[in-house]
Write an enzyme that holds these catalytic residues in place. Sequence first.
Site: not given
Length: 557
Positions: A116-117, A289, A291, A293-294, A358, A390
Amino acid sequence: MIESSCRFCSSLESWLKPSKFKLKRVPEFQQENYTENFIQCILDGGLGQNKKGAVLVVGGDGRYLSPQATNIIIKIAAANGISKLIIGQNGVLSTPAVSTLIRKKRTNGGIILTASHNPGGPKADFGIKFNCENGGPAPDQVTDKIYELTTNIKEYKICPDLNVDFSQLGQDSFQIENLGTFTVQIVDTVEDYVQYMSEIFDFEKIKSLISGQLTGKPLNVMADSMHGVTGPYISTILVDKLGATSKNLLRTVPKPDFGGCHPDPNLTYAKNLVDIMLKGENDLGAAFDGDGDRNMILGKNGFFVTPSDSLAVIANHINCIPYFKQHGVNGFARSMPTGCAVDKVAAAKNIRCFEVPTGWKYFGNLMDAGLLSLCGEESFGTGSDHIREKDGIWAFLAWLQILAETKLSVEDIVKQHWKTYGRNVFTRYDYENVDAAGANLMMNFLEPQLPGYIGKTLTANNVGFKIIKADNYEYKDPIDGSGLRIFFEGGSRVIFRLSGTGSAGATVRLYVESFVEANDTNLFNPAQELLKPLVLVALDLCQMEKFTGRNAPTVIT
């Protein structure tokens, strides 16, 4: 004919929590049999009796170790009777694109290679996750099963001589001994996702906004992919489809180590974009980010739109987006720590609003039940029921659509929103890589005192806050989540939570939300000025420095 074989191995270390995946550093995935073991457990635990003949999507953010992991997935999938893999070219697909393909192709799920991030590189983070046939993250019962299998795995199946070139578009089939045909299809990384976005949004209207045809003045945008996976997607959409130029793009070349940066789209790690927006030459800025999704949204002169406000603004203008005009609006939702701004929009529109733990899988449960259309998390995640993840680029396009419909600036839209609903001033303090023992001691110190806080008034900087409720949050649905919460008279609150999204140490997250009424003369004051008294109250309550040794957060958002 490709032969398959079983290889004996020792079981994995207990590196997964029963309820969720935990990231590890690259060297740990490079241990003998480590990645092979985990892929075998994903196939067994994620697919169960549906493993033989299954079709899976495979892709990731292209971080360090991704090609090697993709190669292992191909060899192990073939040996396990998987009938087909749909793989992004070079093994690259954004997380939203994987969800899009799973749903479009109606596959049995997908494997995503991402942390991810978090940072990438030879000594940085790597991760592997399984998404189910709805396109969303695996629910607890699936991750529990995968975890259980990792604790006692003795062998994995593999086709060691199967070699597939996943750098070239096309399809190849192989005959696997005693298992039949195994097909690998290499697809364009961006094609299906970009096509889907063109169906959700009015690209022609957004294009006329960017060109200046709609308002008489071009809209100058700046999009920062932070050397993550979104580079090819955002350049295709912005330049090829919407008429922007390469000058509107930053760091669009994906790199295995993200160019040495931390691909987390917030005010700290996306400072390059912030500095550019502060010059006042661009009207809308967005960062994404690793991948994809943010997202982070900025207005002219660096006007920061908090993720909580971004969600609420999109909710308020949701009928600007063609997708929702066609499909309708079933409900809104936010994660528990996310600011409550969207709740007020939902109440005004008489639309149901959910509060969940979350984790995006909780939103997916509601979407699959037909109860949810739009949702978001304060950790820069925004999305809708178009997929089950997301989606950072989707959020950016939603803002472009709203700008095209309202013909207002980002700042004017947000301030108009505050004047209508009041302002949920929100911040999050992240204390990263703190000693886990100290972090747990802090939470254990705080929780027993919660009942005694009710009715007390706490003061900082001559501002008083009366506590009306304090609890350990529990989700009253099939799955639970937690966080220590303190609510104050007037709509303010603080939340203390331990997070497991990093690969080392513990992260303590402090969420502070102060509500300002729409008619308050301080409505437009700087956020940190409005939040400071409550931040001081929160830090005094938990005795952060005493338990963690930290006198300042690593990141403030």
